[in-house]
Design a protein around this motif. Structure first.
Motif, short mmCIF file in Angstrom:
data_model
loop_
_atom_site.label_atom_id
_atom_site.label_comp_id
_atom_site.label_asym_id
_atom_site.label_seq_id
_atom_site.Cartn_x
_atom_site.Cartn_y
_atom_site.Cartn_z
N CYS A 1 37.43 14.45 35.71
CA CYS A 1 36.27 14.64 34.85
C CYS A 1 35.16 15.25 35.71
CB CYS A 1 35.77 13.30 34.30
SG CYS A 1 36.99 12.42 33.31
N TYR A 2 34.12 15.69 35.07
CA TYR A 2 32.98 16.31 35.76
C TYR A 2 32.49 15.40 36.90
CZ TYR A 2 28.17 18.13 36.16
OH TYR A 2 26.98 18.65 36.61
N SER A 3 32.35 15.96 38.06
CA SER A 3 31.78 15.27 39.22
C SER A 3 32.52 13.98 39.61
CB SER A 3 30.30 14.96 38.97
OG SER A 3 29.71 14.48 40.15
N CYS A 4 33.84 14.02 39.54
CA CYS A 4 34.59 12.83 39.94
C CYS A 4 35.55 13.12 41.09
CB CYS A 4 35.36 12.25 38.75
SG CYS A 4 36.28 10.80 39.27
N PRO A 5 35.36 12.46 42.23
CA PRO A 5 36.26 12.70 43.35
C PRO A 5 37.61 11.97 43.21
CG PRO A 5 34.57 11.09 43.96
CD PRO A 5 34.27 11.52 42.55
N ILE A 6 37.70 11.06 42.24
CA ILE A 6 38.93 10.26 42.13
C ILE A 6 40.06 11.08 41.50
CG2 ILE A 6 39.96 8.16 41.16
CD1 ILE A 6 37.09 6.99 41.10
N ALA A 7 39.73 11.84 40.47
CA ALA A 7 40.70 12.71 39.80
C ALA A 7 41.95 11.95 39.38
CB ALA A 7 41.07 13.89 40.70
N CYS A 8 41.80 11.04 38.45
CA CYS A 8 42.94 10.22 38.02
C CYS A 8 43.74 10.85 36.89
CB CYS A 8 42.47 8.83 37.60
SG CYS A 8 41.72 8.79 35.97
#
Ligand code: SF4
Lengths: 576, 189
Positions: A285-292
């Motif tokens: 999602c926008y601005s998420c470093p997790i990227a699940c």
């Protein structure tokens, strides 16, 4: 005018009945006390008074938070509040993608949609320019097609055919694959003859203290990397990593929550297997470093844990590919996967059979099209089972089908389903973290002891988190302290973690009072009977213990014995 | 599994770790049994998971395995160990903190410890970090037990029982050495 940071201090209101558009500045205390997102939405929906969920008087409130549109980790989500036609409760739904950041960049903290258009329309917003446009050509199309026709104009939130037909399990889909799921919020949009909202913003979000902001952002990023749940689980496998854990704990629902041992081979549904078989691409999602998020080579969103869990063992379907396809169909029709799977589990039990892969796809389409048995299934498990004369076979709380964790093996989570303001939902208190994933601190999942307090604290915490609006998954590694710090840096208003907890408690009480006003009572804070009566894996919920825990929970909340908040509590929280 | 449960209890009872700290594992072929994160060492029933030994093969259960799971993996890869125990015993941690940088080992004073352990390497690295995994594995190629500076002890063995002997010997060696060092200092004053 005093400079405002974080917030835009502007709410856009569109009345589809009157064809009116207006903008207003919310009261400063409203933003300070409810922050944004779920909190702001709950207060606006509450203040509207009693409405029929599918009437023009019901509102759709899309609300961002002060962090939305900044680069705060995992802050790209947006909240939607309304009255649910499925549960009859106040309802909020939280969605990823980029709709929230675009709304903020267009200059709004929230978008309120009231009324009902005579003919199908869509709303187009580009900064100050707001248009209500005819949507005859879009009406009848599903989500993918609608989104591709509108996406050049901005981020798209739309309904598919299920929402148009006001199916009570309908979702609103953002950027085609992110769902405002649960509670039939898509039916509310359909009832307004509103096909889509498209928003594009060219502005930016002002930050009060950039140096402090960057400092706290860095510290959050560091904590996210250090969290094993994130770095070894979500970032590597996406949410399906949970399949192996919940099946190992014997809390993966089987055959509509009737037993612990699946009749099917579970390996194909495990995160590692999916990785090896499908080599999915990571997406964030926008601005998420997790990227699940995970998508296959064709760009189709792969199903999340809840969908896999409920569309496999719970309906006795052995085929992972069928789950992928059913998930794609749900996204395209704009249907909530948990509720679709929940009602199919109920159907399977009533008919005393499993659901084959072909049936899973056929029934999903029939629900989306309101065809044949699909029409009744689309009412949700509670009404469907009642219409079949066996209400005890619907596994739901307040009309909302349960997620993929059997409460007999995660008792705090089960207690949080029972006391949830939006019905059977795991995300209200998100006790998945301590009871299953052992973070931030492992707690014993097999007992109700101490769970009244845990539930209250986690419910308040996540009501605040949903108001920031930040993804819950970051809290596997980060505490509310870090987000209070970054909120202060962005807004210039001093927030402590205790302030956030108080905001959360205020929101929880507003939602509670709304539901009481709608006729809900203590009796609705319960679980399906089978969890008290039938052992699974040697475990059952002791009814006496449950009732004692519920009494204790009410006391902790400052509510009377009948579950009604006392005047003193509401005054303390500034609700009255 | 039963062995790990038994020795988890013994570790806590002997004061080699507080109930909430430490972890234990046992290698079985290319898999290992390891205690879960946040579990109490003296209540490990239902709190042991099986994950692959190969560090290149991440597993979903890593999420709930001990935070030190990768340290165990790298040690198993580098040594012939079949069991690893990790404790947080007081004197070993204290002695590792009294050692100035540059002094890379604790040399026991008592004959039993000299016989069993020879010397005890002191290594560095944050909890569960790659640096710790590397340093611990390297030191454990030549030694049966080590102390991580300011953190705790790791012991390896061909059996869980053997690793337990090493874990308790480290603490015994450090206790004796601490007392002897202290007494010498007093006498010399
Ligand atoms: S963790 Fe996943 S769901 Fe949450 S914001 Fe990041 S990508 Fe979206």
């Amino acid at each position: 005018m005093k400079a405002v940071y974080g917030w835009k201090n502007k709410i856009l209101r569109i009345d589809l009945s009157k064809g009116e558009v207006d903008r207003f500045a919310p009261d400063a205390s409203l933003l300070r006390g409810y922050i944004g997102g779920r909190g702001l939405g709950a207060k606006i929906v509450y203040d509207t008074g009693r409405v029929d969920a599918l009437s023009p008087a019901n509102l759709l409130v899309f609300a961002a938070g002060p962090l939305t549109g900044t680069t705060t980790p995992a802050s790209g989500r947006v909240s939607l509040s309304t009255k649910s036609p499925l549960t009859g409760t106040i309802f909020d739904s939280n969605c990823g993608g980029s709709f929230g950041p675009e709304l903020k960049k267009a200059g709004y903290d929230a978008l309120i949609i009231a009324g009902k258009s005579q003919d199908p329309v869509f709303i187009e917003i580009e900064d100050d320019r707001v248009y209500v446009k005819p949507a005859e050509k879009l009406w009848g199309k599903n989500v993918k097609e609608t989104t591709s026709l509108l996406k050049d104009k901005g981020s798209v939130a739309c309904i598919g055919r299920a929402g148009e037909k006001q199916v009570l399990l309908a979702a609103i889909m953002s950027d085609a694959v992110h769902a405002f799921g649960r509670g039939g919020v898509g039916a509310v949009m359909g009832s307004k003859n509103l096909k889509a909202v498209v928003v594009k913003g060219t502005g930016h979000v002002d930050i009060s203290d950039r140096a402090e902001f960057l400092k706290h952002k860095k510290s959050i990023d560091r904590l996210l990397i250090a969290s094993p749940t994130i770095s070894k689980g979500l970032s590597v496998f996406g949410t399906p990593f949970l399949m192996k854990i919940t099946s190992g704990m014997k809390i993966l629902p089987v055959a509509n929550f009737q037993k612990a041992e699946p009749d099917i081979y579970l390996n194909p549904f495990f995160g590692k297997n999916i990785m090896e078989e499908r080599s999915p691409k990571r997406r964030a999602c926008y601005s998420c470093p997790i990227a699940c998020k995970r998508e296959d080579k064709e760009g189709n969103e792969l199903p999340e844990y809840e969908t896999i869990g409920l569309m496999s063992a719970n309906i006795q379907n052995p085929d992972y590919s069928a789950v992928v396809e059913a998930n794609r169909l749900c996204n395209d029709y704009g249907l909530d996967t948990i509720s679709v799977a929940g009602v199919l589990g109920c159907y399977a039990e009533i008919r005393n059979k499993g659901i084959s892969p072909a049936e899973l796809l056929r029934f999903t389409r029939m629900i989306g099209e309101q065809e044949g048995i699909g029409e009744q299934l689309g009412w949700g498990a509670k009404l469907f089972s009642a219409s079949e004369g066996c209400p005890e076979k619907s596994i739901q709380v307040k009309g909302l089908e349960l997620p993929a964790y059997d409460p007999r093996g995660v008792k705090g989570l089960g207690f949080s389903y029972a006391t949830s303001n939006r019905g059977g939902c795991h995300t209200r208190a998100y006790l998945v973290a301590p009871e299953i994933l052992r973070k931030p601190k492992a707690i014993d999942p097999y007992t109700l002891a101490g769970k009244a307090g845990h539930t209250k604290i986690f419910q308040d915490r996540f009501a605040a988190v949903d108001s920031l609006v930040v993804c819950k998954f970051v809290f596997f590694g980060v505490g509310e302290e870090e987000y209070a710090n970054i909120l202060s840096a962005v807004t210039g208003v001093d927030y402590t973690s205790e302030d956030l907890m108080l905001v959360g408690e205020r929101i929880w009480n507003v939602e509670r009072v709304y539901n009481l006003r709608e006729g809900f009572s203590k009796d609705d804070d319960t679980l399906p009977e089978r969890f008290f009566e039938k052992k699974v894996n040697g475990r059952v919920i002791d009814r006496e213990e449950f009732l004692k825990t519920r009494d204790e929970y009410y006391r902790m909340r400052g509510w009377a014995e009948n579950g009604v908040p006392t005047k003193r509590t509401l005054k303390r929280l500034g609700v009255i | 599994m039963q062995e790990l449960i038994k020795y988890g209890k013994k570790i806590v009872k002997a004061g080699l770790a507080h109930s909430h700290f430490g972890n234990v594992s046992k290698r079985v072929g290319d898999q290992m049994l390891i205690s879960t994160t946040g579990s109490m060492l003296d209540e490990l029933e239902g709190q042991i998971v099986t994950v692959p030994v190969d560090p290149a093969s991440p597993d979903e259960l890593d999420v709930i395995a001990s935070t030190e799971v990768n340290v165990h993996r790298v040690i198993y890869k580098a040594t012939s160990a079949l069991a690893i125990l990790h404790g947080h015993s007081k004197y070993a941690v204290a002695m590792s903190m009294l050692y100035e940088p540059g002094k890379e080992q604790i040399v026991p004073e008592d004959t039993e410890s000299i016989y069993v352990l020879h010397e005890i390497p002191v290594v560095r690295g944050g909890v569960g970090s790659d640096e710790l995994a590397r340093n611990a594995a390297t030191a454990l190629r030549d030694h049966k037990g080590i102390v991580v500076q300011g953190h705790g002890t790791f012991a390896r063995g061909a059996t869980v029982d053997e690793a337990y002997v090493i874990l308790s010997s480290i603490e015994h060696a450090c206790t004796v050495k601490y007392l002897v060092d202290n007494a010498r200092r007093r006498i010399s004053v």
